[in-house]
Enzyme design. Sequence first.
Site, PDB file in Angstrom:
ATOM      1  N   LYS A 199       0.849  -1.176   0.000  1.00 31.32           N
ATOM      2  CA  LYS A 199       0.000   0.000   0.000  1.00 31.32           C
ATOM      3  C   LYS A 199       0.894   1.238   0.000  1.00 31.32           C
ATOM      4  O   LYS A 199       1.743   1.403   0.868  1.00 31.32           O
ATOM      5  CB  LYS A 199      -0.910  -0.002   1.229  1.00 31.32           C
ATOM      6  CG  LYS A 199      -1.805   1.216   1.310  1.00 31.32           C
ATOM      7  CD  LYS A 199      -2.813   1.074   2.419  1.00 31.32           C
ATOM      8  CE  LYS A 199      -3.657   2.325   2.539  1.00 31.32           C
ATOM      9  NZ  LYS A 199      -4.629   2.212   3.631  1.00 31.32           N
ATOM     10  N   ARG A 209     -10.677  10.639   2.003  1.00 34.68           N
ATOM     11  CA  ARG A 209     -10.639  11.448   3.230  1.00 34.68           C
ATOM     12  C   ARG A 209     -12.011  12.047   3.501  1.00 34.68           C
ATOM     13  O   ARG A 209     -12.498  12.061   4.635  1.00 34.68           O
ATOM     14  CB  ARG A 209      -9.594  12.559   3.119  1.00 34.68           C
ATOM     15  CG  ARG A 209      -8.196  12.113   2.850  1.00 34.68           C
ATOM     16  CD  ARG A 209      -7.479  11.708   4.126  1.00 34.68           C
ATOM     17  NE  ARG A 209      -6.621  10.546   3.891  1.00 34.68           N
ATOM     18  CZ  ARG A 209      -5.430  10.574   3.301  1.00 34.68           C
ATOM     19  NH1 ARG A 209      -4.902  11.713   2.911  1.00 34.68           N
ATOM     20  NH2 ARG A 209      -4.739   9.472   3.113  1.00 34.68           N
ATOM     21  N   GLU A 236       7.376  -6.937   1.543  1.00 35.68           N
ATOM     22  CA  GLU A 236       6.113  -6.923   2.302  1.00 35.68           C
ATOM     23  C   GLU A 236       5.302  -8.193   2.015  1.00 35.68           C
ATOM     24  O   GLU A 236       4.663  -8.745   2.899  1.00 35.68           O
ATOM     25  CB  GLU A 236       5.280  -5.687   1.921  1.00 35.68           C
ATOM     26  CG  GLU A 236       5.864  -4.349   2.353  1.00 35.68           C
ATOM     27  CD  GLU A 236       5.599  -4.018   3.816  1.00 35.68           C
ATOM     28  OE1 GLU A 236       4.961  -4.814   4.527  1.00 35.68           O
ATOM     29  OE2 GLU A 236       6.047  -2.931   4.250  1.00 35.68           O
ATOM     30  N   LYS A 251      -2.307  -1.625  -3.709  1.00 34.54           N
ATOM     31  CA  LYS A 251      -3.181  -0.458  -3.679  1.00 34.54           C
ATOM     32  C   LYS A 251      -2.377   0.827  -3.745  1.00 34.54           C
ATOM     33  O   LYS A 251      -1.380   0.913  -3.025  1.00 34.54           O
ATOM     34  CB  LYS A 251      -3.949  -0.527  -2.356  1.00 34.54           C
ATOM     35  CG  LYS A 251      -4.825   0.658  -2.066  1.00 34.54           C
ATOM     36  CD  LYS A 251      -5.403   0.495  -0.699  1.00 34.54           C
ATOM     37  CE  LYS A 251      -6.282   1.695  -0.443  1.00 34.54           C
ATOM     38  NZ  LYS A 251      -6.773   1.714   0.888  1.00 34.54           N
ATOM     39  N   TYR A 316     -15.390   0.838  -6.704  1.00 34.60           N
ATOM     40  CA  TYR A 316     -16.661   1.484  -6.351  1.00 34.60           C
ATOM     41  C   TYR A 316     -17.714   1.258  -7.439  1.00 34.60           C
ATOM     42  O   TYR A 316     -18.880   1.548  -7.228  1.00 34.60           O
ATOM     43  CB  TYR A 316     -16.426   2.979  -6.085  1.00 34.60           C
ATOM     44  CG  TYR A 316     -15.489   3.197  -4.901  1.00 34.60           C
ATOM     45  CD1 TYR A 316     -15.966   3.101  -3.592  1.00 34.60           C
ATOM     46  CD2 TYR A 316     -14.125   3.413  -5.088  1.00 34.60           C
ATOM     47  CE1 TYR A 316     -15.108   3.245  -2.507  1.00 34.60           C
ATOM     48  CE2 TYR A 316     -13.263   3.557  -4.014  1.00 34.60           C
ATOM     49  CZ  TYR A 316     -13.767   3.471  -2.727  1.00 34.60           C
ATOM     50  OH  TYR A 316     -12.909   3.592  -1.658  1.00 34.60           O
TER      51      TYR A 316
HETATM   52  C1  PBG Z   1      -7.186   3.173   5.571  1.00 30.87           C
HETATM   53  C2  PBG Z   1      -7.649   3.133   4.158  1.00 30.87           C
HETATM   54  C3  PBG Z   1      -7.520   4.138   3.202  1.00 30.87           C
HETATM   55  C4  PBG Z   1      -8.138   3.658   2.048  1.00 30.87           C
HETATM   56  C5  PBG Z   1      -8.613   2.386   2.326  1.00 30.87           C
HETATM   57  N1  PBG Z   1      -8.277   2.070   3.634  1.00 30.87           N
HETATM   58  C6  PBG Z   1      -6.951   5.528   3.319  1.00 30.87           C
HETATM   59  C7  PBG Z   1      -5.505   5.704   3.570  1.00 30.87           C
HETATM   60  O1  PBG Z   1      -4.751   4.789   3.834  1.00 30.87           O
HETATM   61  O2  PBG Z   1      -5.087   6.877   3.544  1.00 30.87           O
HETATM   62  C8  PBG Z   1      -8.276   4.402   0.764  1.00 30.87           C
HETATM   63  C9  PBG Z   1      -9.319   3.889  -0.178  1.00 30.87           C
HETATM   64  C10 PBG Z   1      -9.618   4.799  -1.309  1.00 30.87           C
HETATM   65  O3  PBG Z   1      -8.946   5.839  -1.499  1.00 30.87           O
HETATM   66  O4  PBG Z   1     -10.548   4.476  -2.053  1.00 30.87           O
HETATM   67  N2  PBG Z   1      -8.266   2.971   6.478  1.00 30.87           N
END
Ligand code: PBG
Length: 326
Positions: A199, A209, A236, A251, A316
């Site tokens: 990630k 956010r 990882e 991701k 989504y």
């Molecule tokens: C953390 C989390 C995030 C996303 C999924 N799980 C935000 C981050 O790590 O800043 C982002 C998912 C998206 O942008 O669609 N709880």
Amino acid sequence: MSAEFPSVRPRRLRSTPAMRRLVAETRLHPAELILPAFVREGITEPRPIGSMPGVVQHTRDTLRRAAVEAAEAGIGGIMLFGVPEVQDATGTAGTDPEGILQHAIRDVVSEVGDRLVVMSDLCLDEFTDHGHCGVLAADGSVDNDATLERYAEMAVVQADAGVHLVGPSGMMDGQVAAVREALDAAGHQDTGILAYTAKYASAFFGPFREAVGSSLKGDRKTYQQDPANARESLRELAQDVAEGADLVMVKPAMSYLDIVRQVADASPVPVAAYQVSGEYAMVEAAAANGWIDRERTILETLTSIRRAGAEQILTYWAVEVAGLLR
Ligand code: PBG
């Protein structure tokens, strides 16, 4: 075409829709799509998320209905995110058995748990008032090992609520082991882990956010990966698999297709990719301006993520795309 090879004509295989269908190497199927969904505590009507047109923060009721719709569309799973009324320094609402996410898990499992794999985000950022994915040390840095203790508690309350897969997404070192150990100790041997393995500290999470009402100031660069790096994804991966991850994830997806490919080639467990909020928002915005063909673009993005090696895709558009594929 050179004179020596007059009959080598790749275009023959592109000549008709039937021919193209016959030789397509990559096919999308609803079963491999996972819908991320947001549920907000204390609201009576779903709230649109401005930066993600078409996506809402659900009430508990509308989330149930969305889960039924997802099951009827034949998609593979749903990933739940909770938005609590009250945030605090340690993310208390994330480990409260009566917290919004735990309620949502129980609601969705009882409604469609036999037809959909129900997953939950296992992270503190939705629940902390500073917006970081973990608890903070005195100097303001994110305290890895103190955070692991919170994740362990969180895993157990989510599993108690009946979730099938927990999704640790905070990129703390040792998070998969801490979660696995806590689940096993609580008798939840059968609850699985979808690990957010590679990630990245990405600007593409921007719209998320707003989706979770996060108050983050600053960034996550001390715990999420540097977009410049590929090698650490494989490190990882090895670590998460050794710690007991049942599935792993890369991701964001579209700017990281090389990472998806490398992880897919090396992974002994299924590899998912998350098409994140910013990827969604970009396509929606361009389509709304008439600059691209929305449906073709959506299908092309998902096809490319599959082609790169992802076997499951969080998107989504999951339910809409399941309809398009029918
Ligand atoms: C953390 C989390 C995030 C996303 C999924 N799980 C935000 C981050 O790590 O800043 C982002 C998912 C998206 O942008 O669609 N709880």
